[in-house]
Design a protein around this motif. Sequence first.
Motif, PDB file in Angstrom:
ATOM      1  N   ALA A  22       0.854  -1.184   0.000  1.00  0.00           N
ATOM      2  CA  ALA A  22       0.000   0.000   0.000  1.00  0.00           C
ATOM      3  C   ALA A  22       0.892   1.237   0.000  1.00  0.00           C
ATOM      4  CB  ALA A  22      -0.931  -0.028   1.206  1.00  0.00           C
ATOM      5  N   GLU A  23       0.311   2.378   0.354  1.00  0.00           N
ATOM      6  CA  GLU A  23       1.042   3.640   0.262  1.00  0.00           C
ATOM      7  C   GLU A  23       2.343   3.618   1.051  1.00  0.00           C
ATOM      8  OE1 GLU A  23       0.364   8.435   1.063  1.00  0.00           O
ATOM      9  OE2 GLU A  23      -1.104   6.981   1.785  1.00  0.00           O
ATOM     10  N   ASP A  24       2.327   3.045   2.249  1.00  0.00           N
ATOM     11  CA  ASP A  24       3.553   3.016   3.045  1.00  0.00           C
ATOM     12  C   ASP A  24       4.637   2.192   2.369  1.00  0.00           C
ATOM     13  OD1 ASP A  24       2.097   0.707   3.425  1.00  0.00           O
ATOM     14  OD2 ASP A  24       2.376   0.620   5.588  1.00  0.00           O
ATOM     15  N   THR A  25       4.240   1.092   1.726  1.00  0.00           N
ATOM     16  CA  THR A  25       5.196   0.266   0.984  1.00  0.00           C
ATOM     17  C   THR A  25       5.854   1.075  -0.125  1.00  0.00           C
ATOM     18  OG1 THR A  25       3.697  -1.607   1.341  1.00  0.00           O
ATOM     19  CG2 THR A  25       5.508  -1.920  -0.240  1.00  0.00           C
ATOM     20  N   PHE A  26       5.037   1.815  -0.872  1.00  0.00           N
ATOM     21  CA  PHE A  26       5.569   2.539  -2.024  1.00  0.00           C
ATOM     22  C   PHE A  26       6.408   3.739  -1.604  1.00  0.00           C
ATOM     23  CE2 PHE A  26       1.669   0.430  -3.702  1.00  0.00           C
ATOM     24  CZ  PHE A  26       2.349  -0.548  -4.404  1.00  0.00           C
ATOM     25  N   ILE A  27       6.098   4.342  -0.463  1.00  0.00           N
ATOM     26  CA  ILE A  27       6.961   5.403   0.066  1.00  0.00           C
ATOM     27  C   ILE A  27       8.330   4.830   0.417  1.00  0.00           C
ATOM     28  CG2 ILE A  27       7.314   6.898   2.076  1.00  0.00           C
ATOM     29  CD1 ILE A  27       4.353   7.593   1.932  1.00  0.00           C
ATOM     30  N   GLY A  51       9.765  -8.348   8.699  1.00  0.00           N
ATOM     31  CA  GLY A  51       8.360  -8.215   8.332  1.00  0.00           C
ATOM     32  C   GLY A  51       8.194  -8.099   6.834  1.00  0.00           C
ATOM     33  N   SER A  52       8.632  -9.120   6.113  1.00  0.00           N
ATOM     34  CA  SER A  52       8.714  -9.031   4.648  1.00  0.00           C
ATOM     35  C   SER A  52       7.371  -9.093   3.942  1.00  0.00           C
ATOM     36  CB  SER A  52       9.624 -10.134   4.104  1.00  0.00           C
ATOM     37  OG  SER A  52       9.116 -11.407   4.465  1.00  0.00           O
ATOM     38  N   GLY A  53       6.329  -9.631   4.597  1.00  0.00           N
ATOM     39  CA  GLY A  53       5.007  -9.641   3.979  1.00  0.00           C
ATOM     40  C   GLY A  53       4.995 -10.312   2.618  1.00  0.00           C
ATOM     41  N   SER A  54       4.660  -9.539   1.598  1.00  0.00           N
ATOM     42  CA  SER A  54       4.559 -10.064   0.231  1.00  0.00           C
ATOM     43  C   SER A  54       5.912 -10.330  -0.413  1.00  0.00           C
ATOM     44  CB  SER A  54       3.789  -9.078  -0.644  1.00  0.00           C
ATOM     45  OG  SER A  54       4.542  -7.883  -0.805  1.00  0.00           O
ATOM     46  N   GLY A  55       6.979  -9.767   0.146  1.00  0.00           N
ATOM     47  CA  GLY A  55       8.297  -9.885  -0.470  1.00  0.00           C
ATOM     48  C   GLY A  55       8.592  -8.778  -1.453  1.00  0.00           C
ATOM     49  N   CYS A  56       7.687  -7.816  -1.577  1.00  0.00           N
ATOM     50  CA  CYS A  56       7.840  -6.735  -2.546  1.00  0.00           C
ATOM     51  C   CYS A  56       9.109  -5.913  -2.303  1.00  0.00           C
ATOM     52  CB  CYS A  56       6.598  -5.840  -2.490  1.00  0.00           C
ATOM     53  SG  CYS A  56       6.647  -4.411  -3.587  1.00  0.00           S
ATOM     54  N   VAL A  57       9.351  -5.542  -1.051  1.00  0.00           N
ATOM     55  CA  VAL A  57      10.475  -4.647  -0.750  1.00  0.00           C
ATOM     56  C   VAL A  57      11.809  -5.344  -0.973  1.00  0.00           C
ATOM     57  CG1 VAL A  57      11.595  -3.277   1.050  1.00  0.00           C
ATOM     58  CG2 VAL A  57       9.103  -3.247   0.838  1.00  0.00           C
ATOM     59  N   SER A  58      11.960  -6.552  -0.472  1.00  0.00           N
ATOM     60  CA  SER A  58      13.228  -7.263  -0.657  1.00  0.00           C
ATOM     61  C   SER A  58      13.525  -7.514  -2.134  1.00  0.00           C
ATOM     62  CB  SER A  58      13.217  -8.592   0.108  1.00  0.00           C
ATOM     63  OG  SER A  58      13.377  -8.382   1.490  1.00  0.00           O
ATOM     64  N   SER A  59      12.500  -7.836  -2.903  1.00  0.00           N
ATOM     65  CA  SER A  59      12.702  -8.036  -4.341  1.00  0.00           C
ATOM     66  C   SER A  59      13.106  -6.732  -5.010  1.00  0.00           C
ATOM     67  CB  SER A  59      11.433  -8.597  -4.983  1.00  0.00           C
ATOM     68  OG  SER A  59      11.207  -9.928  -4.567  1.00  0.00           O
ATOM     69  N   PHE A  60      12.553  -5.620  -4.530  1.00  0.00           N
ATOM     70  CA  PHE A  60      12.926  -4.307  -5.072  1.00  0.00           C
ATOM     71  C   PHE A  60      14.387  -3.989  -4.756  1.00  0.00           C
ATOM     72  CE2 PHE A  60      13.084   0.362  -4.991  1.00  0.00           C
ATOM     73  CZ  PHE A  60      12.463   0.677  -6.190  1.00  0.00           C
ATOM     74  N   VAL A  61      14.812  -4.276  -3.537  1.00  0.00           N
ATOM     75  CA  VAL A  61      16.213  -4.060  -3.182  1.00  0.00           C
ATOM     76  C   VAL A  61      17.117  -4.934  -4.047  1.00  0.00           C
ATOM     77  CG1 VAL A  61      17.927  -4.257  -1.336  1.00  0.00           C
ATOM     78  CG2 VAL A  61      15.654  -3.371  -0.825  1.00  0.00           C
ATOM     79  N   GLY A  62      16.655  -6.145  -4.340  1.00  0.00           N
ATOM     80  CA  GLY A  62      17.418  -7.013  -5.222  1.00  0.00           C
ATOM     81  C   GLY A  62      17.614  -6.417  -6.602  1.00  0.00           C
ATOM     82  N   ILE A 118      15.848  -3.220   6.928  1.00  0.00           N
ATOM     83  CA  ILE A 118      14.620  -2.565   6.474  1.00  0.00           C
ATOM     84  C   ILE A 118      13.450  -3.067   7.311  1.00  0.00           C
ATOM     85  CG2 ILE A 118      13.069  -2.221   4.505  1.00  0.00           C
ATOM     86  CD1 ILE A 118      15.531  -2.882   2.705  1.00  0.00           C
ATOM     87  N   PHE A 119      12.609  -2.124   7.762  1.00  0.00           N
ATOM     88  CA  PHE A 119      11.475  -2.516   8.597  1.00  0.00           C
ATOM     89  C   PHE A 119      10.293  -1.584   8.343  1.00  0.00           C
ATOM     90  CE2 PHE A 119      10.018  -3.251  13.290  1.00  0.00           C
ATOM     91  CZ  PHE A 119       9.136  -4.235  12.877  1.00  0.00           C
ATOM     92  N   ASN A 120       9.229  -2.153   7.791  1.00  0.00           N
ATOM     93  CA  ASN A 120       7.944  -1.452   7.717  1.00  0.00           C
ATOM     94  C   ASN A 120       7.093  -2.088   8.813  1.00  0.00           C
ATOM     95  OD1 ASN A 120       5.568  -0.174   7.121  1.00  0.00           O
ATOM     96  ND2 ASN A 120       5.429  -0.889   5.005  1.00  0.00           N
ATOM     97  N   PRO A 121       7.134  -1.518  10.017  1.00  0.00           N
ATOM     98  CA  PRO A 121       6.610  -2.216  11.195  1.00  0.00           C
ATOM     99  C   PRO A 121       5.102  -2.088  11.357  1.00  0.00           C
ATOM    100  CG  PRO A 121       7.414  -0.072  11.826  1.00  0.00           C
ATOM    101  CD  PRO A 121       7.671  -0.195  10.338  1.00  0.00           C
ATOM    102  N   PRO A 122       4.555  -2.837  12.307  1.00  0.00           N
ATOM    103  CA  PRO A 122       3.160  -2.589  12.703  1.00  0.00           C
ATOM    104  C   PRO A 122       3.130  -1.291  13.507  1.00  0.00           C
ATOM    105  CG  PRO A 122       4.134  -4.325  14.058  1.00  0.00           C
ATOM    106  CD  PRO A 122       5.147  -3.967  13.025  1.00  0.00           C
TER     107      PRO A 122
END
Length: 206
Positions: A22-27, A51-62, A118-122
Motif C-alpha cells: 500500500a502507500e507506506d510500501t511505495f513510500i 516483516g517481509s510480507g509479500s516480499g515486494c520490498v526485498s525483491s525491489f532491493v534485489g 529494512i522494517f515497515n513495522p506494525p
Amino acid sequence: MIPTPDLSHLTAADYEHVYEPAEDTFILLDALEQDADELREVKPRVCLEIGSGSGCVSSFVGAILGNSCLYLSTDINPFAASCTQRTARQNKRTIDPIVASLAGPLRTRLHRNIDLLIFNPPYVPTHDEEAYSAQSTADLAGAWAGGASGMQITDVLLNDLDNLLSPTGRFYLVAVKQNDVPGIQKRMEEFGFRSEVSDMALQILD
C-alpha cells in the motif's frame, strides 16, 4: 526508474493473510530508489528485511543491488515467508525467508554485520492487548497493530539496533506522526546514530 516487483502471482486469498503493498510500501520503495546510487556505492553484503510480507520490498532491493548481496527476511507469519519466496522466484531474485520475530535467530550470527536493515513495522496505535494478540496469532493483524503509540514492536528493534548494524550499516524504518518521529531520532542520536527523514521513511545511519 526501477520497476515495482511483479506481484501478479499473489491472489486475493494470499492477501487475506499477508499485508498487501500500500502507500507506506511505495513510500519505502521511493526512499530506497532515491538512495539507489549510494546503496550501490557502499556495496552491502547482508540485507535483512524484517516483516517481509509479500516480499515486494526485498525483491525491489534485489533489483537495486543485484546478486552481490545476501538477502534475508524474517516474518512471524508463515504465509508471509511463503509469499516472499514466491515473489523472489517471480522476479528472478534469491531471498531466504525465515519465520521468526524481528532479527530472532540471526542476532548472534549477524552481530554487527547487517549492512542494510529494512522494517515497515506494525505502526498503527492500538491497545497493547491487541498488539500482543496480533503477534501471537501471527496473521495479518500482526502487520499493523502496533500497541501504545504504535511503537510496541519497533521499540524492541530500536533497542537492539547497535547489535545488528555493521559499521557502515543503514536502517530504513517506516513511521507515522503518532509514532513520534522526532523522539525516535533523538533516541537514535543518544545511541550514536544519525538519521534523515524522507516522507514517512526514517533512515538511520551508523
